[in-house]
Design an enzyme around this catalytic site. Structure first.
Site: not given
Ligand SMILES: NC(=O)c1ccc[n+]([C@@H]2O[C@H](COP(=O)([O-])OP(=O)(O)OC[C@H]3O[C@@H](n4cnc5c(N)ncnc54)[C@H](O)[C@@H]3O)[C@@H](O)[C@H]2O)c1
Length: 336
Positions: A234-235, A259, A264, A296
């Site tokens: 994620s991050r 990842d 980074e 990433h």
């Molecule tokens: N490595 C990569 O290449 C890559 C690519 C895309 C996204 N990502 C990361 O993946 C993350 C998730 O993406 P997604 O499309 O599933 O997002 P999404 O918005 O569909 O899902 C995020 C989930 O986190 C929950 N959430 C948010 N804040 C919260 C908190 N404080 N406490 C508890 N739950 C919480 C939300 O309710 C939601 O269900 C993105 O924010 C991004 O950082 C990484």
């Protein structure tokens, strides 16, 4: 119009140029450098700038962009923790991102990391290149019947959960809101502490926000099982990396797949192989035999990148036409 795009990968460049030409008859100037204080002056005269995850849109950078005449930032990712949205709004800029694209790209990659560390794939491959065919140190664990803990069960978390279900794992979830599709797969929502204590595999899919910064801190790491697998796609800021190094030094965890890494920016996506990298935490992390670090790349499939580009073009066209969309994080200020 010519758009300026920062942080463009070589594979991405022809796709981006073609998409802007075909859809909007616009040109795009692609730069491999990331937007930061040093590179912001390049944007002078560009109304629209497109950015990627490791660009730094801080107060000073946004001020430089505004001074140079930029009104739209079109971020080519879902996450936007690199953009100070309040400052952008105060400066009257519009900010759009890609709300969603193939969640499978990231979920499948998270699983790739989980399986690579669990089944020691990197070590095994290195050995066979040397014709060392011993199995010592390559023992992994069946995942069937074990427990997957998913922190963040949104789009990517749900896709990850579906694969975990396919493996025959028990499912624990933690999220601010339950996802009915995950509940239907048998996921039980529990506290973060319980999820960490009971899961054999922990995967992070929440966004990086002030309240999720170091979600996995020293206490959280200590709560996890000694032989757990931890995956972060994620991050980077979700994990306190120094605390993680301390736990790994103590010999804990079957494997850790990363990842993303909290520091980074300035490293990932770049070739640093001929330089001395002075980040001792990262340098230590990559030396552990049970850790795999990738830069990433979870989103980096032809499908996801294609969707990101398509949406970015649409975001620019929407902005030019004065249309609102769900991708807009900071709308254009009302014209008086
Ligand atoms: N490595 C990569 O290449 C890559 C690519 C895309 C996204 N990502 C990361 O993946 C993350 C998730 O993406 P997604 O499309 O599933 O997002 P999404 O918005 O569909 O899902 C995020 C989930 O986190 C929950 N959430 C948010 N804040 C919260 C908190 N404080 N406490 C508890 N739950 C919480 C939300 O309710 C939601 O269900 C993105 O924010 C991004 O950082 C990484």
């Amino acid at each position: 119009m010519e758009i300026l795009a920062f942080g463009v990968q070589a594979d991405e460049k022809p796709l981006l140029e073609e998409a802007f030409r075909a859809e909007g008859h616009h040109d795009v100037r692609c730069l491999d450098v990331f937007l930061n204080e040093d590179t912001a002056p390049i944007a002078a005269g560009y109304e629209t700038v497109s950015t990627s995850v490791n660009c730094e849109l801080s107060t000073r950078v946004l001020q430089k962009l505004t001074t140079g005449g930029t009104h739209l930032v079109a971020q080519r990712s879902t996450g936007f923790n690199n953009i100070d949205l309040q400052v952008a709004e105060r400066l009257g800029m519009t900010v759009a991102r890609v709300l969603s694209y193939s969640p499978h790209s990231v979920a499948e990659f998270a699983w790739t990391l989980a399986m690579a560390v669990n089944r020691r794939i990197v070590r095994a491959s290195n050995r066979t290149r040397d014709f060392d065919f011993r199995l010592d140190g390559l023992m992994g664990r069946d995942l069937h019947g074990r427990t997957a803990g998913v922190l963040g069960t949104g789009r990517i978390g749900e896709a990850f959960t579906r694969i975990a279900h396919g493996f025959g794992m028990d499912l624990l979830g933690w999220d601010a809101a339950e996802n009915p599709a995950c509940v239907e797969l048998g996921m039980k929502y529990v506290t973060k502490e319980r999820l960490l204590a009971e899961s054999d595999l922990v995967s992070l899919h929440v966004p990086l926000l002030p309240e999720t910064q170091h979600l996995i801190d020293a206490d959280a790491l200590r709560t996890m099982k000694d032989d757990a697998v931890l995956v972060n796609s994620s991050r980077g800021g979700l994990i306190d990396s120094r605390a993680l190094v301390a736990e790994l030094r103590a010999g804990r965890f079957t494997g850790v797949g990363l990842d993303v890494y909290e520091a980074e920016a300035g490293l990932f996506f770049l070739d640093k192989s001929l330089e001395v990298v002075d980040d001792d935490t990262l340098a230590r992390l990559v030396t552990f035999p049970n850790v795999v670090v990738t830069s990433h790349q979870a989103y980096y499939t032809v499908d996801a990148v294609g969707q990101i580009i398509e949406t970015t073009v649409r975001n620019v066209l929407d902005y030019l036409a004065g249309r609102r969309s769900e991708n807009v994080l900071v709308p254009a200020p009302a014209r008086t």
